[in-house]
Enzyme design. Structure first.
Site, PDB file in Angstrom:
ATOM      1  N   TYR A  25    -127.365 -80.426 -66.793  1.00 52.09           N
ATOM      2  CA  TYR A  25    -126.247 -80.777 -65.904  1.00 52.09           C
ATOM      3  C   TYR A  25    -126.242 -79.856 -64.677  1.00 52.09           C
ATOM      4  O   TYR A  25    -126.126 -80.305 -63.544  1.00 52.09           O
ATOM      5  CB  TYR A  25    -124.913 -80.663 -66.659  1.00 52.09           C
ATOM      6  CG  TYR A  25    -123.702 -80.782 -65.760  1.00 52.09           C
ATOM      7  CD1 TYR A  25    -123.394 -81.992 -65.143  1.00 52.09           C
ATOM      8  CD2 TYR A  25    -122.892 -79.676 -65.496  1.00 52.09           C
ATOM      9  CE1 TYR A  25    -122.303 -82.105 -64.297  1.00 52.09           C
ATOM     10  CE2 TYR A  25    -121.795 -79.785 -64.654  1.00 52.09           C
ATOM     11  CZ  TYR A  25    -121.504 -80.996 -64.062  1.00 52.09           C
ATOM     12  OH  TYR A  25    -120.433 -81.099 -63.217  1.00 52.09           O
ATOM     13  N   SER A 107    -112.804 -75.440 -60.545  1.00 54.32           N
ATOM     14  CA  SER A 107    -113.003 -76.879 -60.331  1.00 54.32           C
ATOM     15  C   SER A 107    -111.891 -77.683 -60.995  1.00 54.32           C
ATOM     16  O   SER A 107    -111.385 -77.292 -62.058  1.00 54.32           O
ATOM     17  CB  SER A 107    -114.351 -77.274 -60.945  1.00 54.32           C
ATOM     18  OG  SER A 107    -114.466 -78.666 -61.048  1.00 54.32           O
ATOM     19  N   GLN A 128    -110.249 -75.958 -56.482  1.00 48.98           N
ATOM     20  CA  GLN A 128    -110.955 -77.101 -55.885  1.00 48.98           C
ATOM     21  C   GLN A 128    -110.268 -78.375 -56.366  1.00 48.98           C
ATOM     22  O   GLN A 128    -109.929 -78.522 -57.539  1.00 48.98           O
ATOM     23  CB  GLN A 128    -112.431 -77.078 -56.305  1.00 48.98           C
ATOM     24  CG  GLN A 128    -113.238 -78.269 -55.826  1.00 48.98           C
ATOM     25  CD  GLN A 128    -113.244 -79.412 -56.822  1.00 48.98           C
ATOM     26  OE1 GLN A 128    -112.868 -79.235 -57.964  1.00 48.98           O
ATOM     27  NE2 GLN A 128    -113.646 -80.595 -56.385  1.00 48.98           N
ATOM     28  N   TYR A 130    -110.273 -82.611 -56.439  1.00 52.18           N
ATOM     29  CA  TYR A 130    -110.897 -83.917 -56.210  1.00 52.18           C
ATOM     30  C   TYR A 130    -109.834 -84.886 -55.746  1.00 52.18           C
ATOM     31  O   TYR A 130    -108.670 -84.754 -56.112  1.00 52.18           O
ATOM     32  CB  TYR A 130    -111.564 -84.428 -57.492  1.00 52.18           C
ATOM     33  CG  TYR A 130    -112.950 -83.875 -57.629  1.00 52.18           C
ATOM     34  CD1 TYR A 130    -113.895 -84.153 -56.657  1.00 52.18           C
ATOM     35  CD2 TYR A 130    -113.304 -83.065 -58.683  1.00 52.18           C
ATOM     36  CE1 TYR A 130    -115.174 -83.634 -56.737  1.00 52.18           C
ATOM     37  CE2 TYR A 130    -114.579 -82.538 -58.776  1.00 52.18           C
ATOM     38  CZ  TYR A 130    -115.500 -82.826 -57.799  1.00 52.18           C
ATOM     39  OH  TYR A 130    -116.759 -82.315 -57.869  1.00 52.18           O
ATOM     40  N   THR A 156    -112.648 -81.426 -52.020  1.00 54.54           N
ATOM     41  CA  THR A 156    -114.026 -81.937 -51.963  1.00 54.54           C
ATOM     42  C   THR A 156    -113.997 -83.361 -51.431  1.00 54.54           C
ATOM     43  O   THR A 156    -113.313 -84.222 -51.993  1.00 54.54           O
ATOM     44  CB  THR A 156    -114.653 -81.910 -53.370  1.00 54.54           C
ATOM     45  OG1 THR A 156    -114.709 -80.554 -53.808  1.00 54.54           O
ATOM     46  CG2 THR A 156    -116.059 -82.487 -53.362  1.00 54.54           C
ATOM     47  N   ARG A 165    -127.374 -88.609 -61.561  1.00 60.05           N
ATOM     48  CA  ARG A 165    -128.322 -87.583 -62.035  1.00 60.05           C
ATOM     49  C   ARG A 165    -128.916 -88.135 -63.323  1.00 60.05           C
ATOM     50  O   ARG A 165    -128.214 -88.296 -64.324  1.00 60.05           O
ATOM     51  CB  ARG A 165    -127.602 -86.258 -62.287  1.00 60.05           C
ATOM     52  CG  ARG A 165    -126.868 -85.683 -61.052  1.00 60.05           C
ATOM     53  CD  ARG A 165    -125.383 -85.905 -61.175  1.00 60.05           C
ATOM     54  NE  ARG A 165    -124.636 -85.640 -59.956  1.00 60.05           N
ATOM     55  CZ  ARG A 165    -123.486 -84.974 -59.942  1.00 60.05           C
ATOM     56  NH1 ARG A 165    -122.993 -84.461 -61.046  1.00 60.05           N
ATOM     57  NH2 ARG A 165    -122.831 -84.824 -58.822  1.00 60.05           N
ATOM     58  N   LYS A 252    -114.509 -79.267 -48.256  1.00 61.97           N
ATOM     59  CA  LYS A 252    -115.870 -79.035 -48.756  1.00 61.97           C
ATOM     60  C   LYS A 252    -116.677 -80.333 -48.761  1.00 61.97           C
ATOM     61  O   LYS A 252    -116.192 -81.356 -49.258  1.00 61.97           O
ATOM     62  CB  LYS A 252    -115.789 -78.485 -50.184  1.00 61.97           C
ATOM     63  CG  LYS A 252    -117.098 -78.348 -50.919  1.00 61.97           C
ATOM     64  CD  LYS A 252    -116.887 -77.642 -52.248  1.00 61.97           C
ATOM     65  CE  LYS A 252    -118.151 -77.494 -53.036  1.00 61.97           C
ATOM     66  NZ  LYS A 252    -118.625 -78.709 -53.670  1.00 61.97           N
ATOM     67  N   ARG A 279    -126.499 -82.858 -55.329  1.00 59.70           N
ATOM     68  CA  ARG A 279    -126.103 -83.679 -56.479  1.00 59.70           C
ATOM     69  C   ARG A 279    -125.495 -85.015 -56.075  1.00 59.70           C
ATOM     70  O   ARG A 279    -125.165 -85.825 -56.921  1.00 59.70           O
ATOM     71  CB  ARG A 279    -125.083 -82.906 -57.328  1.00 59.70           C
ATOM     72  CG  ARG A 279    -125.618 -81.593 -57.810  1.00 59.70           C
ATOM     73  CD  ARG A 279    -124.493 -80.678 -58.268  1.00 59.70           C
ATOM     74  NE  ARG A 279    -123.848 -81.107 -59.477  1.00 59.70           N
ATOM     75  CZ  ARG A 279    -124.335 -80.956 -60.699  1.00 59.70           C
ATOM     76  NH1 ARG A 279    -125.512 -80.398 -60.860  1.00 59.70           N
ATOM     77  NH2 ARG A 279    -123.656 -81.358 -61.757  1.00 59.70           N
TER      78      ARG A 279
HETATM   79  C1  GLV Z   1    -119.211 -82.302 -60.036  1.00 61.24           C
HETATM   80  O1  GLV Z   1    -118.705 -81.847 -59.056  1.00 61.24           O
HETATM   81  C2  GLV Z   1    -120.605 -82.448 -60.201  1.00 61.24           C
HETATM   82  O2  GLV Z   1    -121.355 -82.255 -59.217  1.00 61.24           O
HETATM   83  O3  GLV Z   1    -121.026 -82.775 -61.306  1.00 61.24           O
END
Ligand code: GLV
Length: 387
Positions: A25, A107, A128, A130, A156, A165, A252, A279
């Site tokens: 991860y 986060s 942070q 979301y 963010t 990913r 950000k 990412r």
């Molecule tokens: C979360 O911010 C991630 O990039 O997994």
């Protein structure tokens, strides 16, 4: 006790100690991972200008980020699922940061909650945020941050959708981890990690569970973001968040000059030039390549910070010399945390500090705030000619 001389030493131990699912991860970029790789290799293309016979005594890395004193301008970046890398990981990282004198950014996707981190630390940290569709959740998140005395909110803006990913999908990444034959077999070999996890009750998304309405399965990052994140986000909506949060605001995820200007217009105190550690949009330019253009456009009106790709104090030096007023490390401290808990985060900060301090000296600079482009050798076409 192994001798740790650089961030890679921590990474090697981290890889051995943490279940593969969480190592993957942290260590992934999206799709082909081109941007993830470029973030670091572009730093390596910049060289340092050696100067000699300049009095290098009394060096100082002390600076300020959004008006707050820092031992060095290197904050800990928000990293989702930090408490899965090591039991109570967010609390341990926040403690290491406060002892070192650098900001810690928690986060929204943390395992330890805002309240939990506040209770176990003594200095304000940054939160942070979301951008979710649920207005009540957003208002409460800012209220909770205020009640916990967070000294900045970091919004963010580059994750309205989660980048793909591959390894996370293949591993079935979730918090707590799903117990499959493969994941259990792998976890059995991570004794220290397992004992830590058995000894803590913090194994879920602490800021979400019990706070967000109608989220069916917050254990999976993919499900949760698809259901809850606001794909309709625009600058007007960000203006609403500016009203919900009166404290210092950092935006950000900026890679384009036009977006940097928008962030300035909504009244942010700083922006972070970032591609989310490679990412999100694979194929985007590295942060360090776009930094100068953004600094030239808005750097006299707003603080410009940088994350994505920093693995050493020399990378920090390069970003500062190219105009960043602050930088962030993510993976570099996660390696330390997974390798040896709070001490590992401290070690990561010490390594970066030493590299920054030594390199400054050898470049003939005694004050981190006086680093300029003259201290670097940058390839002429570094920013690239992109049509
Ligand atoms: C979360 O911010 C991630 O990039 O997994």
């Amino acid at each position: 006790m192994p001798v740790i001389t650089n961030i890679d030493d921590l990474k090697r131990i981290y890889e051995r100690r943490v279940p593969r699912m969480f190592y993957d991860y942290a260590e992934s970029g999206s799709w082909t991972e081109q941007t993830f790789r470029d973030n670091s290799s572009d730093f390596a293309d910049i060289r340092l200008r050696q100067r000699v016979a300049i009095d290098m005594t009394g060096r100082s890395t002390a600076s300020r980020m959004i008006g707050q004193d820092v031992t060095m301008p290197v904050a800990l970046a928000p990293v989702g699922l930090t408490g899965m890398q090591c039991a109570d990981g967010e609390i341990k990282a926040a403690r290491a940061a406060e002892k070192f004198g650098v900001p810690y950014t928690l986060s929204t996707m943390s395992i330890c909650s805002i309240e939990d981190v506040a209770e176990h630390t003594s200095k304000p940290f940054w939160l942070q945020v979301y951008t979710l569709k649920d207005d009540d959740f957003m208002q409460r998140l800012f209220d909770r941050a205020k009640a916990a005395k967070c000294s900045a909110a970091v919004i963010t803006v580059d994750l309205q959708l989660l980048g793909q990913r591959h390894k996370d999908l293949k591993n079935g990444l979730s918090a707590p981890p799903k117990l499959t034959v493969k994941s259990v077999a792998n976890m059995m070999t991570k004794v220290q990690w397992g004992l830590g996890m058995l000894g803590t009750k913090r194994r879920f998304f602490g800021n979400i569970v019990g706070h967000a309405k109608g989220v069916k399965d917050p254990s999976s990052l993919g499900n949760w973001t698809n259901e809850s994140f606001d794909q309709a986000l625009d600058w007007d909506r960000i203006r609403e968040f500016r009203k919900m949060w009166e404290g210092p605001l950092i935006i950000k995820g900026i890679l384009d000059v036009r977006d940097a200007r928008e962030a300035l217009n909504v009244g942010a105190d700083a922006i972070i030039v970032s591609n989310h550690g490679g990412r999100q949009l694979d194929g985007a330019l590295s942060s360090i390549r776009v930094l100068e253009e953004i600094v030239e456009a808005v750097g006299d009106k707003i603080e410009v910070h940088l994350d994505s790709g920093i693995r050493s104090g020399q990378d920090v030096l390069k970003a500062l010399a190219m105009g960043a007023r602050g930088t962030y490390i993510g993976r570099a401290y996660i390696y330390g945390l997974g390798a040896m808990g709070e001490d590992g985060v401290t070690r990561a900060l010490e390594v970066i500090h030493k590299e920054l301090d030594l390199s400054m000296g050898l470049c003939g600079v005694t004050d981190v705030k006086k680093l300029t482009r003259d201290h670097l050798l940058i390839p002429e076409d570094f920013a690239g000619r992109w049509a």
